[in-house]
Each structure stands twice: as structure tokens, then as C-alpha cells.
Design a protein around this motif. Structure first.
Motif, PDB file in Angstrom:
ATOM      1  N   LEU A  21       0.888  -1.647   0.218  1.00  0.00           N
ATOM      2  CA  LEU A  21       0.054  -0.050   0.364  1.00  0.00           C
ATOM      3  C   LEU A  21       0.929   1.036   0.452  1.00  0.00           C
ATOM      4  O   LEU A  21       1.197   2.187  -0.566  1.00  0.00           O
ATOM      5  CB  LEU A  21      -1.262   0.409   1.129  1.00  0.00           C
ATOM      6  N   ARG A  35      -0.196   3.052  -4.133  1.00  0.00           N
ATOM      7  CA  ARG A  35      -1.449   3.739  -4.383  1.00  0.00           C
ATOM      8  C   ARG A  35      -0.525   4.947  -3.455  1.00  0.00           C
ATOM      9  O   ARG A  35      -1.489   6.044  -3.776  1.00  0.00           O
ATOM     10  CB  ARG A  35      -1.893   2.778  -3.538  1.00  0.00           C
ATOM     11  N   ARG A  67     -15.742   9.285  -3.332  1.00  0.00           N
ATOM     12  CA  ARG A  67     -16.791   8.010  -4.101  1.00  0.00           C
ATOM     13  C   ARG A  67     -18.112   7.819  -4.217  1.00  0.00           C
ATOM     14  O   ARG A  67     -18.881   7.792  -2.931  1.00  0.00           O
ATOM     15  CB  ARG A  67     -16.492   7.034  -3.228  1.00  0.00           C
ATOM     16  N   ARG A 116     -13.805  11.663   0.501  1.00  0.00           N
ATOM     17  CA  ARG A 116     -12.886  11.371   1.672  1.00  0.00           C
ATOM     18  C   ARG A 116     -11.422  12.504   2.251  1.00  0.00           C
ATOM     19  O   ARG A 116     -11.094  12.338   0.851  1.00  0.00           O
ATOM     20  CB  ARG A 116     -12.446   9.548   1.813  1.00  0.00           C
ATOM     21  N   TYR A 123      -4.341   7.645   7.988  1.00  0.00           N
ATOM     22  CA  TYR A 123      -3.406   7.726   7.118  1.00  0.00           C
ATOM     23  C   TYR A 123      -2.213   8.618   6.799  1.00  0.00           C
ATOM     24  O   TYR A 123      -1.382   8.335   5.878  1.00  0.00           O
ATOM     25  CB  TYR A 123      -4.107   7.888   6.099  1.00  0.00           C
ATOM     26  N   ASP A 175     -13.358   5.158   4.579  1.00  0.00           N
ATOM     27  CA  ASP A 175     -12.499   4.344   4.815  1.00  0.00           C
ATOM     28  C   ASP A 175     -13.700   3.168   4.517  1.00  0.00           C
ATOM     29  O   ASP A 175     -13.909   2.134   3.778  1.00  0.00           O
ATOM     30  CB  ASP A 175     -11.357   3.722   4.870  1.00  0.00           C
TER      31      ASP A 175
HETATM   32  C1  IPM Z   1      -9.655   1.567   0.096  1.00  0.00           C
HETATM   33  C2  IPM Z   1      -8.583   0.363   0.640  1.00  0.00           C
HETATM   34  C3  IPM Z   1      -7.530   0.913   0.977  1.00  0.00           C
HETATM   35  C4  IPM Z   1      -7.323   2.010   1.620  1.00  0.00           C
HETATM   36  C5  IPM Z   1      -6.661  -0.226   1.587  1.00  0.00           C
HETATM   37  C6  IPM Z   1      -6.346  -0.876   0.309  1.00  0.00           C
HETATM   38  C7  IPM Z   1      -5.843   0.243   2.888  1.00  0.00           C
HETATM   39  O1  IPM Z   1      -9.823  -0.169   1.124  1.00  0.00           O
HETATM   40  O2  IPM Z   1      -8.657   2.531  -0.927  1.00  0.00           O
HETATM   41  O3  IPM Z   1     -10.330   2.230   0.478  1.00  0.00           O
HETATM   42  O4  IPM Z   1      -7.679   1.677   3.397  1.00  0.00           O
HETATM   43  O5  IPM Z   1      -6.853   3.133   2.023  1.00  0.00           O
END
Ligand code: IPM
Ligand code: MG
Length: 360
Positions: free
Chosen positions: A89, A93, A107, A133, A140, A248
Motif C-alpha cells: 500500500l 497507491r 466515492r 474522503r 493515514y 474508508d
Molecule cells: C480503500 C482501501 C485501502 C484504504 C486499502 C487497500 C489500504 O480499503 O481504498 O478504501 O484503506 O485506503
């Protein structure tokens, strides 16, 4: 020659990511050809867990500078059962989201025609939400540590970080988005009853931003109460603003209530357009489905529609959503997660046929 040309970086990543992106690629090329006004040129990158096993990195050290000049990034998934999730992760990403300061993760959740919600029918029909979000900090932020390994006094800590700049910009983004939707309604999710520093600050900064939007119908809801509200009073929700972790969790609930994780779509946006934004289906790598040809590509298609919208190709974006809805409402060609038996290729062909039909 098309008038408008867009350069798209395509990172299939892990699991079913490459399969669904390939399907999305075909649909996008069909749209560009049918539309005639724009063209898309794709460049694929083999970054992800396989790349990690060869090179010890999820993407090359200069990965961000390789991506910098694209108009958008179309992303599949990162995650591999044989590697620690925090490596896959943070190495790909999140490295892109945070490196390019894509601070708004958007989203949409809407019950598409023909899809059955696990909610009672009259409730499921009411779902037409957009979850915003916060995508750059909060829970995070990546700040924390581990000390005293294996000793009884071992400690593990993640610090949730809220900055005035970070909260203000996402609150403003959510207010603008909510104002652009017919109901002009925003629910701000919080947990300031229990978390009395960062979350109280979050509420205060959001309140300050709300002053600039007197026409907005805004309310604050605690995250636990929000889960109930999504299930019991879905009509009371339109646009939602939540922290990185809260959103999330809520976005998984939202997408489940609209039928399947397989259709969820995400935009990781830099609203200021300083660097490329990134678009990905929500579903993740789903290793149990790899190579079976039955992954649901609708999430990747909806994601492609968000990407076209961001590029300014709103007509093409709407046509793609219409084609998806034609296929779901007919209900003849649906993948297994939506109760059908169709393969990824069948669903892709059905959406392409709907696109072509819609042009006649
Ligand atoms: C999301 C996913 C990710 C996150 C994971 C893959 C870490 O659940 O994009 O919602 O928590 O951001
Ligand atoms: Mg998630």
C-alpha cells in the motif's frame, strides 16, 4: 486528428487489477472513437507486487517523476497475500496519492437500475450519495512508531494528524461539490464526542468553512450514528465529508448497500490540478478471482467515467454511465457478484454494444 488528446498512465497493479483495467481500456477507446472529439493514449506500467519481488520496490525510485506529466492515472489495485499490506500500500497507491497531494478522494454510491440492494427495496432506491474522503492526512498520515520490540512494554502508535490547511481544503471541496448537486446537502462525519482534540478541531474548521456556504443544508453526525443512518434513513444523506479512516469504512458500507463491492469507483483528486489525479475501482486485488475471467469490470468502467469527467469530457462520461445502466437495467449480462453468470469479457462486450447503440 482528434481535437483533444489525453495521456493516461495505466497501472494495473496486483490481482484482478490488470484484468479490469484492460476491460476499461477497451471501453474507453470505444468511447473516444465513437465521440471523435478526443483521443486517449495509454502507457502501461508493470508496477506492483510482481515488480517488488524483482526489484525490492513497488515502483521505481523515480516513479512519481515518470507519472508527473500524464493527464490522469488509471489504477487497478495494490495488494498481494504473500506480501505485507503496508508494503504494497505505502509503496504504490499511497505513495502516489500522497506524493501528488491528491487530497480529495471521491466515492459515488448510487443504486444502479436493475441492481438489488441488500436494503429493503424502498430504502435501496434512495441511495444517491457522494462520499468525500480526506486523502492526505488524518489516520493515514503515516506518523507513529514502534519501540521496545517484543518486550512487555512494547508500544505501537499511529497518530491521527489534522492540520488547518488539510481540513479547510477538503471541507471547501466538499461544500463546493455538495452545492453543485441538486439537493445542496452536506453531512459532516465526526467523532468529536470521544476524540476531543483532532476531531473537535475538525468540527471547528468545518464550521468556519460552512460560513461561506449559507445556502448549504449542512449537518454533523457521529460516525457510529452515520452507519445506522445509511441503513435506516438513506434518503437523509446526499454529500458526505469524512476523515480518511471514517470514509474508508463508510464507503465500503455504501458500496455494499448498492449491491456489490465490484461496482464501486474512486477518484483521488488534486482539485488544483497541479499534478495528475488517479482513478481506481474500490474492489481491490481479489486474488480468489485472478485469472478466472469473472471479475466485475463495472467498477473500472464507473471509474473511467469519473476520469473522463475530470478531464472535462463530460458528455463521454455521461454516455459511459448510461451504457453501464443500460446493461444493469436489462439484467441479462451481469457478473457473478451481481447475481449473474457473465464473464468480464461478456460484460465488457455488453457495455461496448450499449455505447455503440446509443450513438446510432
Ligand atoms: C480503500 C482501501 C485501502 C484504504 C486499502 C487497500 C489500504 O480499503 O481504498 O478504501 O484503506 O485506503
Ligand atoms: Mg477501503
Amino acid at each position: 486528428m482528434a481535437e483533444r488528446n489525453y495521456k493516461i498512465a495505466m497501472i494495473g497493479g496486483d490481482g484482478i487489477g490488470p484484468e479490469v483495467l484492460e476491460a476499461g481500456h477497451r471501453v474507453l477507446q470505444t468511447l473516444a472513437i465513437e465521440d471523435g472529439g478526443f483521443a486517449l493514449s495509454f502507457t502501461g506500467y508493470d508496477w506492483g507486487s510482481a515488480y517488488y519481488r524483482q526489484h525490492g520496490l513497488m515502483m521505481p525510485a523515480d516513479g512519481l517523476s515518470q507519472l508527473e506529466d500524464y493527464d490522469a492515472i488509471y489504477f487497478g489495485s495494490a495488494g498481494d497475500p504473500s506480501l505485507p499490506d503496508d508494503i504494497t500500500l505505502w509503496g504504490l497507491r499511497l505513495a502516489i496519492c500522497q506524493g501528488f497531494d491528491q487530497y480529495a478522494n471521491v466515492r459515488p454510491a448510487r443504486l444502479l437500475p436493475g441492481i438489488v440492494s441488500p436494503l429493503r427495496e424502498d430504502l435501496g432506491r434512495e441511495i444517491d450519495w457522494v462520499i468525500v474522503r480526506e486523502n492526505s492526512e488524518g489516520e493515514y498520515a503515516g506518523i507513529g512508531g514502534r519501540v521496545h520490540r517484543s518486550l512487555p512494554l512494547e508500544i505501537g502508535m499511529d497518530v491521527a494528524v489534522f492540520t488547518r490547511t488539510g481540513v479547510e481544503r477538503i471541507a471547501r471541496y466538499a461544500c463546493e461539490l455538495a452545492m453543485s448537486r441538486p439537493r445542496q446537502k452536506l453531512t459532516i462525519v465526526t467523532k468529536s464526542n470521544a476524540q476531543r482534540h483532532g476531531m473537535v478541531f475538525w468540527d471547528e474548521v468545518c464550521q468556519e468553512v460552512l460560513v461561506d456556504y449559507p445556502g448549504l443544508d449542512a449537518d454533523f453526525t457521529l460516525v457510529d450514528a452515520m452507519t445506522q443512518r445509511m441503513v435506516l434513513r438513506p434518503w437523509s444523506i446526499d454529500t458526505v465529508l469524512a476523515t480518511n479512516l471514517h470514509a474508508d469504512v463508510l464507503s465500503d458500507l455504501a458500496v455494499a448497500l448498492t449491491g456489490s463491492l465490484g461496482i464501486g469507483a474512486t477518484a483521488n483528486l488534486d482539485p488544483e490540478r497541479r499534478r495528475p489525479s488517479m482513478f481506481e475501482p474500490i474492489h481491490g486485488s481479489a486474488f480468489d478471482l485472478v485469472g478466472k475471467g469473472i471479475a466485475n469490470p463495472l467498477g473500472a468502467f464507473w471509474t473511467a467515467s469519473l476520469m473522463l469527467d475530470h478531464l472535462g469530457e463530460t458528455t463521454a462520461s455521461q454516455r459511459l454511465m448510461q451504457a453501464i445502466e443500460i446493461v444493469t437495467s436489462r439484467g441479462e449480462v451481469l457478473p457473478p457478484d451481481l447475481g449473474g453468470t457473465a464473464s468480464t469479457a461478456d460484460v465488457t462486450a455488453a457495455v461496448i454494444a450499449a455505447l455503440r447503440g446509443a450513438n446510432n
